[in-house]
Motif scaffolding. Structure first.
Motif, PDB file in Angstrom:
ATOM      1  N   ALA A 130       0.840  -1.194   0.000  1.00 46.82           N
ATOM      2  CA  ALA A 130       0.000   0.000   0.000  1.00 46.82           C
ATOM      3  C   ALA A 130       0.878   1.248   0.000  1.00 46.82           C
ATOM      4  O   ALA A 130       1.929   1.287   0.650  1.00 46.82           O
ATOM      5  N   HIS A 131       0.437   2.261  -0.735  1.00 47.97           N
ATOM      6  CA  HIS A 131       1.250   3.462  -0.933  1.00 47.97           C
ATOM      7  C   HIS A 131       0.401   4.719  -0.842  1.00 47.97           C
ATOM      8  O   HIS A 131      -0.800   4.705  -1.157  1.00 47.97           O
ATOM      9  N   SER A 132       1.045   5.802  -0.458  1.00 48.85           N
ATOM     10  CA  SER A 132       0.425   7.122  -0.516  1.00 48.85           C
ATOM     11  C   SER A 132       1.183   7.980  -1.524  1.00 48.85           C
ATOM     12  O   SER A 132       2.403   7.903  -1.627  1.00 48.85           O
ATOM     13  N   VAL A 133       0.435   8.777  -2.275  1.00 49.40           N
ATOM     14  CA  VAL A 133       1.008   9.787  -3.159  1.00 49.40           C
ATOM     15  C   VAL A 133       0.491  11.112  -2.638  1.00 49.40           C
ATOM     16  O   VAL A 133      -0.728  11.305  -2.517  1.00 49.40           O
ATOM     17  N   GLU A 134       1.403  12.025  -2.322  1.00 53.37           N
ATOM     18  CA  GLU A 134       1.074  13.197  -1.520  1.00 53.37           C
ATOM     19  C   GLU A 134       1.402  14.502  -2.247  1.00 53.37           C
ATOM     20  O   GLU A 134       2.417  14.584  -2.946  1.00 53.37           O
ATOM     21  N   SER A 135       0.564  15.497  -2.051  1.00 52.58           N
ATOM     22  CA  SER A 135       0.826  16.851  -2.542  1.00 52.58           C
ATOM     23  C   SER A 135       1.209  17.727  -1.348  1.00 52.58           C
ATOM     24  O   SER A 135       0.445  17.837  -0.384  1.00 52.58           O
ATOM     25  N   TRP A 136       2.376  18.329  -1.437  1.00 51.54           N
ATOM     26  CA  TRP A 136       2.874  19.189  -0.376  1.00 51.54           C
ATOM     27  C   TRP A 136       3.017  20.614  -0.910  1.00 51.54           C
ATOM     28  O   TRP A 136       3.345  20.816  -2.081  1.00 51.54           O
ATOM     29  N   GLN A 137       2.788  21.586  -0.044  1.00 52.22           N
ATOM     30  CA  GLN A 137       2.925  22.994  -0.415  1.00 52.22           C
ATOM     31  C   GLN A 137       3.416  23.757   0.807  1.00 52.22           C
ATOM     32  O   GLN A 137       2.796  23.699   1.876  1.00 52.22           O
ATOM     33  N   GLY A 138       4.540  24.444   0.643  1.00 55.04           N
ATOM     34  CA  GLY A 138       5.098  25.177   1.779  1.00 55.04           C
ATOM     35  C   GLY A 138       5.422  24.287   2.955  1.00 55.04           C
ATOM     36  O   GLY A 138       5.296  24.708   4.113  1.00 55.04           O
ATOM     37  N   GLY A 139       5.829  23.043   2.674  1.00 52.02           N
ATOM     38  CA  GLY A 139       6.159  22.114   3.738  1.00 52.02           C
ATOM     39  C   GLY A 139       4.974  21.501   4.446  1.00 52.02           C
ATOM     40  O   GLY A 139       5.130  20.820   5.464  1.00 52.02           O
ATOM     41  N   GLU A 140       3.767  21.713   3.916  1.00 53.25           N
ATOM     42  CA  GLU A 140       2.551  21.193   4.541  1.00 53.25           C
ATOM     43  C   GLU A 140       1.857  20.201   3.608  1.00 53.25           C
ATOM     44  O   GLU A 140       1.756  20.439   2.396  1.00 53.25           O
ATOM     45  N   LEU A 141       1.387  19.094   4.184  1.00 55.89           N
ATOM     46  CA  LEU A 141       0.612  18.118   3.417  1.00 55.89           C
ATOM     47  C   LEU A 141      -0.772  18.700   3.143  1.00 55.89           C
ATOM     48  O   LEU A 141      -1.539  18.962   4.069  1.00 55.89           O
ATOM     49  N   VAL A 142      -1.096  18.905   1.858  1.00 55.37           N
ATOM     50  CA  VAL A 142      -2.360  19.566   1.510  1.00 55.37           C
ATOM     51  C   VAL A 142      -3.259  18.702   0.620  1.00 55.37           C
ATOM     52  O   VAL A 142      -4.359  19.119   0.254  1.00 55.37           O
ATOM     53  N   GLY A 143      -2.824  17.517   0.278  1.00 58.16           N
ATOM     54  CA  GLY A 143      -3.648  16.626  -0.531  1.00 58.16           C
ATOM     55  C   GLY A 143      -2.940  15.307  -0.739  1.00 58.16           C
ATOM     56  O   GLY A 143      -1.735  15.189  -0.500  1.00 58.16           O
ATOM     57  N   GLY A 144      -3.704  14.313  -1.175  1.00 62.84           N
ATOM     58  CA  GLY A 144      -3.070  13.026  -1.429  1.00 62.84           C
ATOM     59  C   GLY A 144      -4.082  11.926  -1.655  1.00 62.84           C
ATOM     60  O   GLY A 144      -5.297  12.141  -1.586  1.00 62.84           O
ATOM     61  N   LEU A 145      -3.556  10.758  -1.922  1.00 61.91           N
ATOM     62  CA  LEU A 145      -4.372   9.568  -2.132  1.00 61.91           C
ATOM     63  C   LEU A 145      -3.597   8.362  -1.625  1.00 61.91           C
ATOM     64  O   LEU A 145      -2.386   8.435  -1.398  1.00 61.91           O
ATOM     65  N   PHE A 160      -7.910  12.989  -0.702  1.00 61.05           N
ATOM     66  CA  PHE A 160      -8.396  14.174   0.003  1.00 61.05           C
ATOM     67  C   PHE A 160      -7.647  15.388  -0.519  1.00 61.05           C
ATOM     68  O   PHE A 160      -6.593  15.282  -1.140  1.00 61.05           O
ATOM     69  N   HIS A 161      -8.200  16.554  -0.265  1.00 62.87           N
ATOM     70  CA  HIS A 161      -7.486  17.792  -0.553  1.00 62.87           C
ATOM     71  C   HIS A 161      -7.893  18.857   0.447  1.00 62.87           C
ATOM     72  O   HIS A 161      -9.044  18.919   0.882  1.00 62.87           O
ATOM     73  N   ALA A 162      -6.928  19.680   0.839  1.00 63.96           N
ATOM     74  CA  ALA A 162      -7.180  20.837   1.686  1.00 63.96           C
ATOM     75  C   ALA A 162      -6.947  22.126   0.919  1.00 63.96           C
ATOM     76  O   ALA A 162      -7.276  23.205   1.416  1.00 63.96           O
ATOM     77  N   VAL A 163      -6.363  22.003  -0.263  1.00 64.46           N
ATOM     78  CA  VAL A 163      -6.076  23.124  -1.153  1.00 64.46           C
ATOM     79  C   VAL A 163      -6.562  22.733  -2.542  1.00 64.46           C
ATOM     80  O   VAL A 163      -6.440  21.569  -2.944  1.00 64.46           O
ATOM     81  N   ARG A 164      -7.112  23.691  -3.270  1.00 65.38           N
ATOM     82  CA  ARG A 164      -7.633  23.421  -4.596  1.00 65.38           C
ATOM     83  C   ARG A 164      -6.583  22.723  -5.465  1.00 65.38           C
ATOM     84  O   ARG A 164      -5.415  23.111  -5.480  1.00 65.38           O
ATOM     85  N   ASP A 165      -7.022  21.703  -6.176  1.00 65.89           N
ATOM     86  CA  ASP A 165      -6.232  20.925  -7.144  1.00 65.89           C
ATOM     87  C   ASP A 165      -5.225  19.973  -6.507  1.00 65.89           C
ATOM     88  O   ASP A 165      -4.568  19.216  -7.224  1.00 65.89           O
ATOM     89  N   ALA A 166      -5.105  19.961  -5.180  1.00 65.98           N
ATOM     90  CA  ALA A 166      -4.067  19.138  -4.552  1.00 65.98           C
ATOM     91  C   ALA A 166      -4.285  17.650  -4.781  1.00 65.98           C
ATOM     92  O   ALA A 166      -3.320  16.901  -5.015  1.00 65.98           O
ATOM     93  N   SER A 167      -5.530  17.166  -4.727  1.00 65.26           N
ATOM     94  CA  SER A 167      -5.763  15.742  -4.970  1.00 65.26           C
ATOM     95  C   SER A 167      -5.574  15.399  -6.442  1.00 65.26           C
ATOM     96  O   SER A 167      -5.079  14.316  -6.772  1.00 65.26           O
ATOM     97  N   LYS A 168      -5.956  16.312  -7.336  1.00 65.82           N
ATOM     98  CA  LYS A 168      -5.733  16.080  -8.761  1.00 65.82           C
ATOM     99  C   LYS A 168      -4.243  15.970  -9.058  1.00 65.82           C
ATOM    100  O   LYS A 168      -3.817  15.125  -9.844  1.00 65.82           O
ATOM    101  N   VAL A 169      -3.461  16.825  -8.439  1.00 65.67           N
ATOM    102  CA  VAL A 169      -2.014  16.790  -8.642  1.00 65.67           C
ATOM    103  C   VAL A 169      -1.437  15.467  -8.154  1.00 65.67           C
ATOM    104  O   VAL A 169      -0.562  14.872  -8.798  1.00 65.67           O
ATOM    105  N   ALA A 170      -1.936  14.975  -7.014  1.00 70.68           N
ATOM    106  CA  ALA A 170      -1.476  13.679  -6.514  1.00 70.68           C
ATOM    107  C   ALA A 170      -1.824  12.570  -7.500  1.00 70.68           C
ATOM    108  O   ALA A 170      -1.016  11.658  -7.745  1.00 70.68           O
ATOM    109  N   LEU A 171      -3.019  12.627  -8.087  1.00 71.75           N
ATOM    110  CA  LEU A 171      -3.420  11.613  -9.060  1.00 71.75           C
ATOM    111  C   LEU A 171      -2.538  11.678 -10.301  1.00 71.75           C
ATOM    112  O   LEU A 171      -2.118  10.633 -10.818  1.00 71.75           O
ATOM    113  N   VAL A 172      -2.246  12.877 -10.774  1.00 71.98           N
ATOM    114  CA  VAL A 172      -1.338  13.018 -11.915  1.00 71.98           C
ATOM    115  C   VAL A 172       0.024  12.424 -11.574  1.00 71.98           C
ATOM    116  O   VAL A 172       0.623  11.681 -12.370  1.00 71.98           O
TER     117      VAL A 172
END
Length: 227
Positions: A130-145, A160-172
């Motif tokens: 099992a794996h996580s793919v994460e979107s980080w911004q300014g050193g903060e976890l803001v999205g992922g899957l 999940f996402h806490a910032v717009r497009d963060a989950s989409k970026v993780a999927l990409v």
């Protein structure tokens, strides 16, 4: 995390006895969430989700008909999304437990990830499946899957996402890493193809086609997503 992943003891459950009636998404119930059971289920095209409120109660085993997938070469990245990608740092497996916890946020509508589910996928993560793919911004976890990788199958579970497009970026980030070797047998399983996922290139396969392609995908080499 080990690579290649560690194969756990086999499940004692006869998951291949699930009744696959055309158009029925729920095909079995019961069993457990041991690592061997989960891997056996994915290899048969099944995934778990509890049948009670918020995912509690008896485990249900699901095999959607049709099934949402993103095959090799199908990902669509708009110009605006490509610009968004540049604003994030995409990482793999640096915050698995946190990604699962954020996906399981009790304030989310339609939540289904229980403590038992989170713990079960934590064990799969420790074994290398099992794996996580994460979107980080300014050193903060803001999205992922997170999801499960077996050969040429990546079975996505939640995002999940806490910032717009963060989950989409993780999927990409996931799709580009998972398909980097160009093996056409690989695909990302998104379970159900929502409108949001269709815009990113998700397709729907009849279950019969999905199972045929799954058998081929499972023969593809395991991918080290962290590289």
């Amino acid at each position: 995390m080990p690579f290649p992943p560690v194969e756990p003891p086999a499940t004692p459950w006869l998951l291949d006895a699930a009744r696959l009636e055309p158009g029925d998404d729920l095909v079995a119930s019961g069993a457990d969430l041991e690592p061997g059971t989960l891997l056996a289920a994915y290899r048969l095209g099944l995934f778990p989700m509890g049948l009670g409120p918020h995912g509690g109660g008896t485990v249900g085993w699901w095999s959607p008909d049709p099934r949402g997938v993103i095959p090799a070469g199908a990902l669509r990245v708009s110009r605006s999304l490509r610009r968004a990608v540049a604003r994030f740092d995409v990482r793999v497996d640096t915050a698995f437990e946190e990604v699962v916890r954020r996906c399981a946020d009790p304030s989310r509508e339609g939540r289904w990830i229980t403590d038992e589910v989170a713990a079960a996928y934590g064990v799969l993560h420790e074994l290398g499946w099992a794996h996580s793919v994460e979107s980080w911004q300014g050193g903060e976890l803001v999205g992922g899957l997170y999801g499960v990788a077996i050969g040429g199958l990546f079975a996505g579970e939640s995002m999940f996402h806490a910032v717009r497009d963060a989950s989409k970026v993780a999927l990409v980030g996931l799709v580009e890493r998972f398909h980097a070797d160009g093996d056409p047998r690989r695909f990302v399983d998104v379970q159900w193809a929502t409108d949001h996922l269709r815009r990113l290139g998700a397709q729907e396969w009849p279950r019969e086609e999905y199972l045929v392609r799954l058998a081929d995908a499972l023969q593809a080499p395991q991918v080290d997503l962290s590289t």
